[in-house]
Design a protein around this motif. Structure first.
Motif, PDB file in Angstrom:
ATOM      1  N   LEU A  53      -5.985   4.855  31.348  1.00  0.00           N
ATOM      2  CA  LEU A  53      -5.221   3.858  31.928  1.00  0.00           C
ATOM      3  C   LEU A  53      -5.992   2.419  31.967  1.00  0.00           C
ATOM      4  O   LEU A  53      -5.335   1.330  31.550  1.00  0.00           O
ATOM      5  CB  LEU A  53      -4.886   4.123  33.597  1.00  0.00           C
ATOM      6  CG  LEU A  53      -4.111   4.942  34.042  1.00  0.00           C
ATOM      7  CD1 LEU A  53      -3.833   5.407  35.425  1.00  0.00           C
ATOM      8  CD2 LEU A  53      -2.626   4.600  33.627  1.00  0.00           C
ATOM      9  N   GLU A  54      -7.336   2.488  31.997  1.00  0.00           N
ATOM     10  CA  GLU A  54      -8.098   1.367  31.906  1.00  0.00           C
ATOM     11  C   GLU A  54      -8.543   0.834  30.523  1.00  0.00           C
ATOM     12  O   GLU A  54      -8.472  -0.371  30.096  1.00  0.00           O
ATOM     13  CB  GLU A  54      -9.273   1.530  32.569  1.00  0.00           C
ATOM     14  CG  GLU A  54      -9.172   1.502  34.034  1.00  0.00           C
ATOM     15  CD  GLU A  54     -10.260   2.460  34.857  1.00  0.00           C
ATOM     16  OE1 GLU A  54     -10.360   2.534  36.039  1.00  0.00           O
ATOM     17  OE2 GLU A  54     -11.290   2.642  34.000  1.00  0.00           O
ATOM     18  N   GLN A  55      -8.498   1.889  29.293  1.00  0.00           N
ATOM     19  CA  GLN A  55      -8.937   1.575  28.261  1.00  0.00           C
ATOM     20  C   GLN A  55      -8.116   2.343  26.951  1.00  0.00           C
ATOM     21  O   GLN A  55      -8.293   2.046  25.856  1.00  0.00           O
ATOM     22  CB  GLN A  55     -10.287   1.963  28.014  1.00  0.00           C
ATOM     23  CG  GLN A  55     -11.474   1.447  28.765  1.00  0.00           C
ATOM     24  CD  GLN A  55     -12.853   2.104  28.641  1.00  0.00           C
ATOM     25  OE1 GLN A  55     -13.342   2.063  27.611  1.00  0.00           O
ATOM     26  NE2 GLN A  55     -13.572   2.129  29.810  1.00  0.00           N
ATOM     27  N   HIS A  56      -7.475   3.220  27.445  1.00  0.00           N
ATOM     28  CA  HIS A  56      -6.462   3.893  26.438  1.00  0.00           C
ATOM     29  C   HIS A  56      -7.073   4.287  24.992  1.00  0.00           C
ATOM     30  O   HIS A  56      -6.573   3.605  24.004  1.00  0.00           O
ATOM     31  CB  HIS A  56      -4.913   3.166  26.275  1.00  0.00           C
ATOM     32  CG  HIS A  56      -4.821   1.649  26.307  1.00  0.00           C
ATOM     33  ND1 HIS A  56      -4.872   1.020  27.418  1.00  0.00           N
ATOM     34  CD2 HIS A  56      -5.119   0.848  25.053  1.00  0.00           C
ATOM     35  CE1 HIS A  56      -4.867  -0.271  27.086  1.00  0.00           C
ATOM     36  NE2 HIS A  56      -4.982  -0.155  25.596  1.00  0.00           N
ATOM     37  N   ARG A  57      -8.122   4.952  24.797  1.00  0.00           N
ATOM     38  CA  ARG A  57      -8.554   5.344  23.757  1.00  0.00           C
ATOM     39  C   ARG A  57      -8.250   6.866  23.217  1.00  0.00           C
ATOM     40  O   ARG A  57      -8.132   7.767  24.406  1.00  0.00           O
ATOM     41  CB  ARG A  57     -10.150   5.466  23.919  1.00  0.00           C
ATOM     42  CG  ARG A  57     -10.725   3.835  24.208  1.00  0.00           C
ATOM     43  CD  ARG A  57     -12.126   4.017  24.654  1.00  0.00           C
ATOM     44  NE  ARG A  57     -13.028   4.633  23.304  1.00  0.00           N
ATOM     45  CZ  ARG A  57     -14.165   4.818  23.538  1.00  0.00           C
ATOM     46  NH1 ARG A  57     -15.027   4.318  24.682  1.00  0.00           N
ATOM     47  NH2 ARG A  57     -14.961   5.502  22.509  1.00  0.00           N
TER      48      ARG A  57
END
Length: 510
Positions: A243-247
């Motif tokens: 959710l925070e970095q979508h890697r």
């Protein structure tokens, strides 16, 4: 001789774990995320290697891959260790500032590590007769283990992990798998709690989770339940990271984690779709469908590389083999709930009852002080309120309340109360993300009550629930609701419970 083998396996596991920590930190993970991720990765790698060995009927794949991995670590990874030690020094500063919680956790892990070390000294006494020797089996039938009489079944994920020690006739915890899993659950809880609180509260919540007597018991006598619980807790960490970095790397790791949680318990297979739906819903609500397409399309070659591990961790070969031999899907008969909604409602109430765990010392103290028998009281309430309404709906075994220290180990007197209260509060007043987490776990609990009949071992259904949702307590108890003195009182209670559980577990090992 076997003691030296156990020591060698421990050193090997420690080297793999430290290398994993350095690797994860190089990719931008926090120390807590990196530590827990390293343990999960090592567990998955060892399990995968041994499953491949068992499928091929030869120990060569495990030997070659272990040796190659160790050589690569010593050649490439040693120069990065100074950075790791500097990071550990800064983390020690946080522990020193929160002396009670930090010192308690550090001491508990040291004591548990010492117990593992004492196991090395007595390793020569149990290889011939130890029950885990059943894992060694034979290499006949294409690597199929003879685990139950003459019925051939392949090991599930955690069983293959424990084969790492069982192949030498050693118990599952001979190289500290239980301790590592316990540490990883604590680090994952801290990483999640830090998203809603400052370090003091995050450490307190981590101590709460680590003090659950059942998790302490599983840490000292590890099983598939503990490995599955760890995989699910860390998959929740990956949900937040996505959710925070979508890697894409986190998405691939998430897929492997939720599949690796599958073990011999039927509800473990329900955890994978629950976590997948949770990720799907929160990602779509936050970023829409377009991000999903970008994530899936990015680096397709690396995505294709996880197909083989994903296939193995999904246990499709295991299930196929069991069905082909006319065995139950999980290799053992499962008692299903055939009473529908009525049985599910009854089982939900039973789950609530077994979450009440005052522990045996408290039970005995109350009997001695005021003559109050909590066990008789709980059974009386159950017999007066639940039994007349639901009878034996959804039941496969006799219902008994849980008092840690008198047989089955539960979750302690405080953790269930705090976790259930925090989940309820988050569902009503929390942000969307926490509401989605709460709904997902309520769905899991309902599935557990609906699908599987009540059994004395139903406690294992609750382990992932309480371990994975402990971090919500950090949101439930902000500084203006829980003052410093209240936090110290909670930390003291958790510390006493933790050390009692370790002492009780050590007594059982003697």
């Amino acid at each position: 001789m076997m003691g030296w083998v156990a020591l060698g396996l421990t050193v090997e596991t420690a080297v793999f774990t430290l290398a994993g920590v350095v690797w994860f930190m190089s990719m931008g993970y926090t120390l807590a995320e990196a530590g827990a991720g390293a343990v999960v990765t090592v567990f998955m790698a060892i399990s995968l290697v041994h499953q491949l060995s068992l499928f091929t009927g030869s120990p060569l794949p495990a030997f070659i891959l272990e040796t190659t991995a160790l050589a690569a670590i010593f050649l490439l990874g040693l120069r990065r260790l100074p950075r790791l030690f500097r990071t550990l020094e800064s983390a020690a500063g946080v522990m020193r500032r929160e002396r009670l919680a930090g010192l308690t956790i550090a001491t508990a892990w040291t004591v548990m590590a010492s117990l593992v070390g004492l196991g090395w000294l007595s390793a020569d006494r149990f290889p011939a007769a130890h029950p885990w020797n059943a894992l060694v089996g034979t290499w006949a039938n294409g690597g199929i283990l003879q685990l139950v009489g003459s019925d051939p079944i392949l090991p599930l994920n955690a069983t293959a992990l424990f084969y790492h020690t069982a192949r030498f006739g050693l118990e599952p915890n001979a190289c500290g798998f239980g301790l590592l899993a316990n540490m990883a659950v604590g680090l994952s809880t801290y990483a999640l709690a830090r998203r809603y609180s400052w370090p003091p509260m995050a450490l307190t919540v981590s101590l709460m989770v680590l003090s659950m007597p059942r998790l302490v018991h599983l840490a000292m006598q590890p099983s598939g339940e503990l490995v599955s619980t760890l995989a699910i807790v860390y998959s929740l960490v990956l949900v937040y990271r996505l959710l925070e970095q979508h890697r894409t790397a986190d998405l691939r790791f998430f897929i492997l984690c939720i599949l690796f949680c599958i073990h011999a318990h039927p509800m473990s297979i329900a955890l994978a779709p629950v976590m997948a739906i949770l990720l799907l819903v929160v990602m779509i609500r936050r970023h829409g469908w377009l991000l999903w397409r970008e994530l899936i399309a990015e680096k397709p070659f690396l995505t294709a590389l996880i197909l083989l591990p994903a296939l193995i961790f999904s246990q499709i070969p295991v299930f196929t083999l069991n069905l082909a031999h006319g065995h139950p899907l999980f290799g053992a008969a499962i008692a299903f709930d055939n009473d529908g909604i009525l049985g599910a409602a009854a089982n939900l109430i039973r789950y609530l009852f077994i979450s009440v765990d005052p522990t045996q010392p408290v039970q005995q103290m109350l009997v001695w002080l005021v003559g109050l028998d909590l066990k008789r009281l709980l059974l009386g309430v159950y017999s007066a309120v639940v039994a007349p309404v639901f009878g034996l709906a959804g039941v496969h075994g006799a219902f008994l309340p849980v008092f840690s220290g008198s047989g089955r180990m539960g979750f302690g007197p405080l953790a269930p109360l705090l976790v259930l209260s925090a989940m309820t509060y988050a569902l009503l007043h929390g942000p969307r993300r926490l509401k989605a987490v709460g709904v997902a776990w309520m769905g899991y609990l309902y599935l557990a009550a609906l699908v599987v009949a009540w059994d004395p071992d139903s406690l294992s259904d609750l382990s992932p629930l309480y371990a994975a949702n402990g971090f919500i307590v950090a949101f439930y108890l902000p500084p203006w609701r829980l003052r410093r003195r209240g936090m110290r009182l909670l930390q003291t209670a958790f510390a006493l419970l933790l050390f009692w559980a370790i002492a009780y577990g050590a007594f059982l090992r003697v």
